[in-house]
Structure formats: C-alpha cells, structure tokens
Write a protein that holds these residues in place. Sequence first.
Motif, PDB file in Angstrom:
ATOM      1  N   SER A 280       5.506  -1.026   4.479  1.00 15.52           N
ATOM      2  CA  SER A 280       4.652  -2.148   3.590  1.00 15.52           C
ATOM      3  C   SER A 280       3.583  -1.007   2.926  1.00 15.52           C
ATOM      4  CB  SER A 280       4.561  -2.769   3.717  1.00 15.52           C
ATOM      5  OG  SER A 280       3.739  -3.077   4.857  1.00 15.52           O
ATOM      6  N   ASN A 281       3.083  -1.261   1.714  1.00 13.28           N
ATOM      7  CA  ASN A 281       1.929  -0.674   1.763  1.00 13.28           C
ATOM      8  C   ASN A 281       1.025  -1.208   2.415  1.00 13.28           C
ATOM      9  OD1 ASN A 281       2.269   0.427  -0.781  1.00 13.28           O
ATOM     10  ND2 ASN A 281       2.714  -1.285  -2.290  1.00 13.28           N
ATOM     11  N   SER A 282       0.567  -2.011   2.507  1.00 13.87           N
ATOM     12  CA  SER A 282      -1.009  -2.422   3.945  1.00 13.87           C
ATOM     13  C   SER A 282      -0.320  -1.666   5.274  1.00 13.87           C
ATOM     14  CB  SER A 282       0.043  -3.895   4.060  1.00 13.87           C
ATOM     15  OG  SER A 282       1.624  -4.637   5.001  1.00 13.87           O
ATOM     16  N   THR A 283       0.810  -1.916   5.938  1.00 15.92           N
ATOM     17  CA  THR A 283       1.007  -1.188   6.790  1.00 15.92           C
ATOM     18  C   THR A 283       0.166   0.626   6.465  1.00 15.92           C
ATOM     19  OG1 THR A 283       2.942  -2.141   7.460  1.00 15.92           O
ATOM     20  CG2 THR A 283       3.091   0.266   8.436  1.00 15.92           C
ATOM     21  N   PHE A 284       1.133   1.060   5.215  1.00 18.25           N
ATOM     22  CA  PHE A 284       0.278   2.478   5.605  1.00 18.25           C
ATOM     23  C   PHE A 284      -1.107   2.524   5.460  1.00 18.25           C
ATOM     24  CE2 PHE A 284      -0.875   5.272   1.273  1.00 18.25           C
ATOM     25  CZ  PHE A 284      -0.415   6.721   2.119  1.00 18.25           C
ATOM     26  N   GLU A 285      -1.264   2.022   4.177  1.00 17.13           N
ATOM     27  CA  GLU A 285      -3.211   1.615   4.023  1.00 17.13           C
ATOM     28  C   GLU A 285      -4.118   1.729   5.768  1.00 17.13           C
ATOM     29  OE1 GLU A 285      -5.144   2.427   1.291  1.00 17.13           O
ATOM     30  OE2 GLU A 285      -3.409   2.712   0.158  1.00 17.13           O
ATOM     31  N   ALA A 286      -3.107   0.700   6.628  1.00 18.39           N
ATOM     32  CA  ALA A 286      -3.872   1.512   7.812  1.00 18.39           C
ATOM     33  C   ALA A 286      -4.283   2.307   8.456  1.00 18.39           C
ATOM     34  CB  ALA A 286      -3.585  -0.090   8.513  1.00 18.39           C
ATOM     35  N   ILE A 287      -2.860   2.757   8.002  1.00 17.42           N
ATOM     36  CA  ILE A 287      -2.632   4.370   8.206  1.00 17.42           C
ATOM     37  C   ILE A 287      -2.890   5.095   8.286  1.00 17.42           C
ATOM     38  CG2 ILE A 287      -1.349   6.255   9.933  1.00 17.42           C
ATOM     39  CD1 ILE A 287       1.049   3.940  10.005  1.00 17.42           C
TER      40      ILE A 287
ATOM     41  N   ARG B 249       4.024  10.700   8.254  1.00 16.86           N
ATOM     42  CA  ARG B 249       4.667  10.822   7.920  1.00 16.86           C
ATOM     43  C   ARG B 249       4.825   9.004   7.713  1.00 16.86           C
ATOM     44  NH1 ARG B 249       4.993  10.421  13.733  1.00 16.86           N
ATOM     45  NH2 ARG B 249       4.657   8.858  13.605  1.00 16.86           N
ATOM     46  N   GLU B 250       3.856   8.610   7.677  1.00 14.85           N
ATOM     47  CA  GLU B 250       4.447   7.384   7.432  1.00 14.85           C
ATOM     48  C   GLU B 250       4.016   7.088   4.964  1.00 14.85           C
ATOM     49  OE1 GLU B 250       4.613   3.516   7.697  1.00 14.85           O
ATOM     50  OE2 GLU B 250       4.067   4.345   9.204  1.00 14.85           O
ATOM     51  N   LYS B 251       3.628   8.245   4.989  1.00 14.93           N
ATOM     52  CA  LYS B 251       3.061   8.854   3.419  1.00 14.93           C
ATOM     53  C   LYS B 251       4.791   8.798   2.827  1.00 14.93           C
ATOM     54  CE  LYS B 251       0.673  11.918   0.697  1.00 14.93           C
ATOM     55  NZ  LYS B 251       0.258  13.182   0.546  1.00 14.93           N
ATOM     56  N   LYS B 252       5.658   9.778   3.379  1.00  8.25           N
ATOM     57  CA  LYS B 252       7.223  10.152   3.470  1.00  8.25           C
ATOM     58  C   LYS B 252       7.165   8.966   3.012  1.00  8.25           C
ATOM     59  CE  LYS B 252       6.937  14.766   4.682  1.00  8.25           C
ATOM     60  NZ  LYS B 252       7.883  15.947   5.726  1.00  8.25           N
ATOM     61  N   LEU B 253       7.331   8.212   4.509  1.00  7.47           N
ATOM     62  CA  LEU B 253       8.724   7.046   4.304  1.00  7.47           C
ATOM     63  C   LEU B 253       7.909   5.851   3.354  1.00  7.47           C
ATOM     64  CD1 LEU B 253       8.344   5.843   8.336  1.00  7.47           C
ATOM     65  CD2 LEU B 253      10.169   6.866   6.785  1.00  7.47           C
ATOM     66  N   ALA B 254       6.072   5.428   2.627  1.00 12.23           N
ATOM     67  CA  ALA B 254       6.095   4.987   1.982  1.00 12.23           C
ATOM     68  C   ALA B 254       6.218   5.385   0.638  1.00 12.23           C
ATOM     69  CB  ALA B 254       4.488   4.960   1.627  1.00 12.23           C
ATOM     70  N   ALA B 255       6.751   7.070   0.581  1.00 13.00           N
ATOM     71  CA  ALA B 255       7.024   6.912  -1.046  1.00 13.00           C
ATOM     72  C   ALA B 255       8.946   6.773  -1.146  1.00 13.00           C
ATOM     73  CB  ALA B 255       6.800   9.031  -1.195  1.00 13.00           C
ATOM     74  N   SER B 256       9.219   6.667   0.164  1.00 10.28           N
ATOM     75  CA  SER B 256      11.067   6.422  -0.055  1.00 10.28           C
ATOM     76  C   SER B 256      11.146   5.176  -0.408  1.00 10.28           C
ATOM     77  CB  SER B 256      11.784   6.648   1.043  1.00 10.28           C
ATOM     78  OG  SER B 256      10.795   8.401   1.075  1.00 10.28           O
ATOM     79  N   GLY B 257       9.987   4.351   0.079  1.00 12.01           N
ATOM     80  CA  GLY B 257       9.995   2.821  -0.027  1.00 12.01           C
ATOM     81  C   GLY B 257      10.482   2.333   0.723  1.00 12.01           C
ATOM     82  N   LEU B 258      10.335   2.814   2.784  1.00  7.83           N
ATOM     83  CA  LEU B 258      11.013   2.392   3.318  1.00  7.83           C
ATOM     84  C   LEU B 258       9.408   1.799   4.124  1.00  7.83           C
ATOM     85  CD1 LEU B 258      12.692   5.656   4.378  1.00  7.83           C
ATOM     86  CD2 LEU B 258      13.561   2.961   3.206  1.00  7.83           C
TER      87      LEU B 258
END
Length: 360
Positions: free
Chosen positions: A135-142, A124-133
């Motif tokens: 932050s990279n730091s949040t995605f990397e932590a998950i 889920r977070e990967k799709k949000l990161a691809a849409s720019g919705l």
Amino acid sequence: MISKKILNIVLVGLFLLTIGFIAYNEVKKQGQVPDFLLGIPHMDTIRVERRIQGKIMPAEEIQVKSKINGIVEKVYVEVGQKVNAGDKIAFIQKLSEPMEIEDLKTRVSILEIQLEAAKLQYEREKKLAASGLTSNSTFEAIKARYEEASEQLVSAQKMLQMATSGMTTLDKSLSNTIYAPASGTILSLISRTGSPVIKQNNYNEGTTIAIIANMDSLKFYGNILERDLIKVSEGQRIHLETLHTSNYTLNGRINKIYPKGKEENGIVKFSIEASIESYNGKLWGGINATAVIITDSANHILCLEEKYLVYENDSCYAWVKSQNNQFNKTNITTGLSDGFKTQIKSGLTQTSRVKLPEND
C-alpha cells in the motif's frame, strides 16, 4: 598721565550717576515714573515650549552571538568600523572534551548502520510499491523513516566535525567564523581574543561578541510627566538641541508614547520615542539631548512683559497711566504666556503705558 585721565573719567561717571539718582528720586516723589521704565504693549508672537531631557541612541542595536562554544581566536573588526551584512566579525576555536568526541563518533557509527538498514528497507518497499504489492501508506511511512535517518546522520556528522576540527563544511550556521547579521557600525566589542564564548540556544542567551547598529537611523528617547500627556501627542514635531548640533538644525517627530508610566520618587513619567529626520552633521549614540516641543502658540497678538502684571485670585490687573499722568488700577484679561511675556486680550492697547507694580 594715563592714571590721571582714568581718574577724571571715573569722577565724571560718578557725578552723572549721582545726578541721575537725585533726578529719579525727585520724579518718584512726585508720583511720576520715567518713560524708559514703563511697559509698552506690542504685537508679538508667543510660543509655549516644553523641554524634555533625554538621549539620542541608535534605533536598533544588534547583538552578535556565536552558535558554538569555544574561545575567541581572532577578531576581524574594530570599534567604530563600518561593516556590511556577511562580513567576518570573529573566529571561534571550539573546545571539546575527549569523552564528548568519543560519544559523537559512537553516535555517528550507530546512525550509519541505522541509515543503511533504512535504505535497504526503503529500496525493497519501493520495488514492491511499483509492482502494486504494497500500500502507498506503508511505502510512505518507510520512506519517511529513511529520510529521518539520513537527516540524523548528517546532524551527527556536523557535530563530530565541529568537535574535532572546530568547524564544519556541512552547515554554515554552525561555522566557527562569526559573520555580521546586518550592515552597520561596530559600537562595541564585548569579547576580545582569548575570551570564552557560550553558544546561543533556546535555554541560554549566549555570549555577546559585538554590538552593531545603523548610525544613520537614530532616535531620541526621553520621559514626559503625567501632566504633559494633555499637550504632547504621537506625530508631533520636535526640535532637538545638543552640544554638538549648534551649527545645523536637528528635527524629529514623536512616534511613540509608552502606554504605561513608571513612578520615580513619587512622580509618574512616561517614556517617549522620537525619530530623527535627515541631517547634515555627525551624531554619536548616547549623547544628551533636549527635545523642544511647541505645545501652544499664537501669532501677531498684543503682548506685555509678565513683570508688569499682578495676579490676584482669579483676576489680573496692571497700573496703567492715564491722560492726567496718574496710574490707575486696570483689570486685564490675559491669554497665552511663555513666562516672559503674556497675551493681552482686553484692558490694554498699544498706546497704553504700564508701570511696574509696587507692594500692593
């Protein structure tokens, strides 16, 4: 007939001995010494040796241990056998308690649920990161939490597989088959079939199954006295003598003198190691050996047997025959000595004749 012949030989021998003894006493009464009893200075070589007792051992011995607890079910090697790195040494049958297996099953189930949840959140977070919705730091932590959950599950599955079947296909390092860590010769088998085995970890040395060593890389281990530190040094060449090397030469070189000595019965000794050079014969680990070290030497020097010299305080003298066949007390300057012959620096020449000293 034979007995009579032997008797005649014995009688002739006794007669000659008697004549010789009488002649010797007459010469001695006249203050003369037979030439065959006189010492003659001669040119020779003196080597001062230091002999050190020790043992020849493998340069390195490797203890083969298990990474799992269990019972030795099978041993694939014998003492004296040569093995290559990766060869089978033994097979360990893991023994697990029923409660341990149940705990591991429960842990695997929990980790599967946690991994599934972490995977859904990661996707889920990967799709949000691809849409720019997000932050990279949040995605990397998950993403990190998802990878950690995956590793924990694999680790738990390994442990469960080992507990239930005694082996795992997920990690060779946890295999119940013990492999040789290096090439060499099996020196000893500590654990035999049926022996219990405790695994090696950070808190336990573990049970040694076998000991392997490269018998082509041997060293001499011995001890020298404190006074020898002046004459013995690292890099010095040595000759080794054993009961098994009389038919070929065994040489080496001192490569380590331990910086700290050990006191034994009031005597301080320093351990030394010497590498052994290539040799043609066969050697065994643990055999006794004597290292012969040349601490001093001199070639083509004037020498005289030690028994003809008299030492008095800090001086040395000998009884030297003069032209009128008298023996005069002559001061001698000496040099090196190996205990049998001594270097003569002054006081004698090759034409000198020296008698054994009497009770001066």
